[in-house]
Design a protein around this motif. Structure first.
Motif, mmCIF file in Angstrom:
data_model
loop_
_atom_site.group_PDB
_atom_site.id
_atom_site.type_symbol
_atom_site.label_atom_id
_atom_site.label_comp_id
_atom_site.label_asym_id
_atom_site.label_seq_id
_atom_site.Cartn_x
_atom_site.Cartn_y
_atom_site.Cartn_z
ATOM 1 N N ASN A 1 -2.957 -0.687 -9.114
ATOM 2 C CA ASN A 1 -1.612 -0.148 -8.947
ATOM 3 C C ASN A 1 -0.954 -1.040 -7.901
ATOM 4 O O ASN A 1 -1.216 -0.918 -6.713
ATOM 5 C CB ASN A 1 -1.693 1.317 -8.479
ATOM 6 C CG ASN A 1 -0.339 1.850 -8.050
ATOM 7 O OD1 ASN A 1 -0.096 2.099 -6.860
ATOM 8 N ND2 ASN A 1 0.563 2.022 -8.985
ATOM 9 N N PHE B 1 -1.253 5.013 -9.971
ATOM 10 C CA PHE B 1 -2.528 5.222 -9.282
ATOM 11 C C PHE B 1 -3.330 6.351 -9.916
ATOM 12 O O PHE B 1 -4.548 6.251 -10.039
ATOM 13 C CB PHE B 1 -2.305 5.498 -7.790
ATOM 14 C CG PHE B 1 -3.581 5.482 -7.006
ATOM 15 C CD1 PHE B 1 -4.194 4.294 -6.659
ATOM 16 C CD2 PHE B 1 -4.209 6.676 -6.653
ATOM 17 C CE1 PHE B 1 -5.398 4.272 -5.967
ATOM 18 C CE2 PHE B 1 -5.414 6.666 -5.954
ATOM 19 C CZ PHE B 1 -6.006 5.464 -5.612
ATOM 20 N N ALA C 1 -8.325 -1.265 -6.426
ATOM 21 C CA ALA C 1 -6.988 -0.822 -6.012
ATOM 22 C C ALA C 1 -7.012 -0.264 -4.597
ATOM 23 O O ALA C 1 -6.397 0.755 -4.319
ATOM 24 C CB ALA C 1 -6.485 0.242 -6.991
ATOM 25 N N GLY C 2 -7.764 -0.927 -3.718
ATOM 26 C CA GLY C 2 -7.894 -0.365 -2.374
ATOM 27 C C GLY C 2 -8.396 1.057 -2.484
ATOM 28 O O GLY C 2 -8.006 1.939 -1.730
ATOM 29 N N MET C 3 -9.270 1.275 -3.471
ATOM 30 C CA MET C 3 -9.685 2.644 -3.780
ATOM 31 C C MET C 3 -10.810 3.108 -2.856
ATOM 32 O O MET C 3 -11.840 2.463 -2.737
ATOM 33 C CB MET C 3 -10.120 2.773 -5.236
ATOM 34 C CG MET C 3 -10.513 4.210 -5.573
ATOM 35 S SD MET C 3 -10.748 4.467 -7.314
ATOM 36 C CE MET C 3 -9.058 4.785 -7.808
ATOM 37 N N ARG D 1 -14.626 11.528 -6.346
ATOM 38 C CA ARG D 1 -14.518 10.387 -7.264
ATOM 39 C C ARG D 1 -15.889 9.904 -7.710
ATOM 40 O O ARG D 1 -16.039 9.415 -8.834
ATOM 41 C CB ARG D 1 -13.735 9.248 -6.583
ATOM 42 C CG ARG D 1 -12.254 9.557 -6.453
ATOM 43 C CD ARG D 1 -11.529 8.479 -5.690
ATOM 44 N NE ARG D 1 -10.117 8.805 -5.506
ATOM 45 C CZ ARG D 1 -9.321 8.235 -4.620
ATOM 46 N NH1 ARG D 1 -9.818 7.298 -3.809
ATOM 47 N NH2 ARG D 1 -8.057 8.579 -4.522
ATOM 48 N N ALA E 1 -1.961 11.302 -5.662
ATOM 49 C CA ALA E 1 -3.374 11.180 -6.028
ATOM 50 C C ALA E 1 -4.184 10.265 -5.118
ATOM 51 O O ALA E 1 -5.364 10.028 -5.353
ATOM 52 C CB ALA E 1 -3.553 10.738 -7.484
ATOM 53 N N THR E 2 -3.560 9.759 -4.057
ATOM 54 C CA THR E 2 -4.330 8.954 -3.100
ATOM 55 C C THR E 2 -5.056 9.895 -2.144
ATOM 56 O O THR E 2 -4.795 11.103 -2.122
ATOM 57 C CB THR E 2 -3.393 8.047 -2.285
ATOM 58 O OG1 THR E 2 -2.441 8.883 -1.592
ATOM 59 C CG2 THR E 2 -2.665 7.060 -3.172
ATOM 60 N N THR E 3 -5.925 9.337 -1.329
ATOM 61 C CA THR E 3 -6.640 10.180 -0.373
ATOM 62 C C THR E 3 -5.669 10.804 0.622
ATOM 63 O O THR E 3 -5.889 11.927 1.076
ATOM 64 C CB THR E 3 -7.741 9.389 0.359
ATOM 65 O OG1 THR E 3 -7.202 8.144 0.804
ATOM 66 C CG2 THR E 3 -8.909 9.123 -0.565
ATOM 67 N N ASP F 1 -2.508 4.395 3.846
ATOM 68 C CA ASP F 1 -3.475 3.428 4.376
ATOM 69 C C ASP F 1 -2.809 2.453 5.356
ATOM 70 O O ASP F 1 -1.649 2.076 5.169
ATOM 71 C CB ASP F 1 -4.115 2.643 3.226
ATOM 72 C CG ASP F 1 -4.797 3.553 2.216
ATOM 73 O OD1 ASP F 1 -4.154 4.502 1.724
ATOM 74 O OD2 ASP F 1 -5.970 3.311 1.897
ATOM 75 N N GLU G 1 -11.980 5.133 6.030
ATOM 76 C CA GLU G 1 -12.602 5.160 4.702
ATOM 77 C C GLU G 1 -13.057 3.785 4.235
ATOM 78 O O GLU G 1 -12.679 2.766 4.805
ATOM 79 C CB GLU G 1 -11.624 5.717 3.666
ATOM 80 C CG GLU G 1 -10.288 6.164 4.199
ATOM 81 C CD GLU G 1 -9.421 6.819 3.167
ATOM 82 O OE1 GLU G 1 -8.623 6.106 2.552
ATOM 83 O OE2 GLU G 1 -9.580 8.048 2.973
ATOM 84 N N TYR H 1 -13.362 1.058 0.967
ATOM 85 C CA TYR H 1 -12.841 0.679 -0.344
ATOM 86 C C TYR H 1 -13.969 0.098 -1.195
ATOM 87 O O TYR H 1 -14.807 -0.663 -0.702
ATOM 88 C CB TYR H 1 -11.770 -0.400 -0.213
ATOM 89 C CG TYR H 1 -10.499 -0.001 0.508
ATOM 90 C CD1 TYR H 1 -10.174 1.329 0.754
ATOM 91 C CD2 TYR H 1 -9.609 -0.983 0.925
ATOM 92 C CE1 TYR H 1 -8.988 1.660 1.398
ATOM 93 C CE2 TYR H 1 -8.417 -0.657 1.568
ATOM 94 C CZ TYR H 1 -8.120 0.663 1.808
ATOM 95 O OH TYR H 1 -6.941 0.990 2.439
HETATM 96 N N1 ARG Z 1 -7.198 4.272 -0.332
HETATM 97 C C1 ARG Z 1 -6.367 5.266 -0.932
HETATM 98 C C2 ARG Z 1 -7.097 5.957 -2.064
HETATM 99 O O1 ARG Z 1 -8.064 5.464 -2.553
HETATM 100 C C3 ARG Z 1 -5.061 4.701 -1.443
HETATM 101 C C4 ARG Z 1 -5.182 3.606 -2.426
HETATM 102 C C5 ARG Z 1 -3.869 3.255 -3.070
HETATM 103 N N2 ARG Z 1 -3.977 2.062 -3.830
HETATM 104 C C6 ARG Z 1 -3.016 1.520 -4.585
HETATM 105 N N3 ARG Z 1 -3.252 0.413 -5.195
HETATM 106 N N4 ARG Z 1 -1.866 2.126 -4.693
HETATM 107 O O2 ARG Z 1 -6.726 6.996 -2.514
#
Ligand code: ARG
Length: 252
Positions: A34, A74, A91-93, A99, A144-146, A187, A211, A213
């Motif tokens: 995203n 996202f 996605a910096g997830m 999850r 839906a992000t953390t 973030d 957190e 990633y």
């Molecule tokens: N780190 C947060 C999560 O995993 C936000 C990540 C949002 N990443 C993005 N590509 N928009 O929920």
């Protein structure tokens, strides 16, 4: 005669299986992201660039595959990987327990911190101010992000305030600028970029959550998770990941 016939059938079956396997195992690896999350992924001159895009490309190269990056909302990343639409999510997830029940994660490659952006002079000065009885703040987040999940559990569900969910982090920041929300939880690295682009905003010196990633892969593809994890491990060990991160986040 019967024997010959069944042998032919078995052979035909074997050949068609091999053919199918070959078709599925094509040369493309699809990464979903995203691209609203600088410096991890964002659009530049119509292209998706950033830390995740570069690490993803390095992984694909190691696996001898061509990388295709899809830019989606996202909240459709995990469903898309679960149904096999995408091979992996980068996605910096953040790795979370919930999850982990939906997807498999690689080892982690970066740390994120949920921070709070406010307008200069805001009465919100620490994370605790958000949880105070009667605080009643409007908190902007990316859906839906953390940041969304934590604020929903800690604040909205507790009746201490409300959460406004936006499709893009930048839209939450715009809402803060125009006074529609009192703060944004997001973030730290995108927060820095957003604050730099919006005079009058600042990041509070307080950490809501720290957190990790990682890359998400379907639970149905354990071998793919294995090979992605191995490639990522090698890229961490030889300093490639560090180099990519430092290209986008120069050491202070
Ligand atoms: N780190 C947060 C999560 O995993 C936000 C990540 C949002 N990443 C993005 N590509 N928009 O929920």
């Amino acid at each position: 005669m019967k024997k010959v016939l069944s042998l032919v059938l078995v052979l035909a079956l074997a050949i068609s299986l091999v053919a199918c396997g070959g078709a599925e195992d094509d040369n493309v690896l699809t990464m979903a992201t995203n691209a609203e999350f600088p410096p991890y992924e964002y659009m530049e001159d119509g292209k998706i660039v950033g830390i995740d895009a570069e690490i993803g490309a390095a992984i694909a190269e190691k696996l001898g595959k061509e990388l295709v990056i899809e830019n989606v909302d996202f909240d459709s990343l995990i469903p898309g990987v679960q149904t096999g639409k995408y091979d992996f999510v980068m996605a910096g997830m953040t790795v979370t327990e919930d999850r982990k029940e939906q997807v498999n994660f690689s080892q982690t490659y970066a740390t994120g911190v949920q921070v709070i952006i406010v307008k200069e002079g805001s009465s919100i000065t620490t994370a605790d101010d958000l949880f105070a009885e009667g605080a009643n703040n409007k908190i902007g987040v990316q859906l839906a992000t953390t940041g969304d999940l934590y604020c929903t559990w800690d604040i909205e569900d507790e009746g201490l305030g409300t959460v406004e969910r936006y499709n893009k982090g930048a839209d939450a920041v715009m809402a803060l600028n125009s006074g529609k929300v009192d703060c944004v939880v997001i973030d730290n690295e995108p927060a820095k970029v957003f604050v730099q682009n919006n005079p009058g905003l600042k990041i509070l010196d307080t950490e809501y959550a720290v957190e990790d990633y990682a890359i998400a892969v379907s639970k149905d593809k354990p071998e793919l998770r294995e090979s992605i994890d191995k490639a990522l491990g090698e890229l961490i060990a030889d300093g490639t990941v560090k180099k990519i991160i430092e290209k986008y986040i120069p050491a202070e």
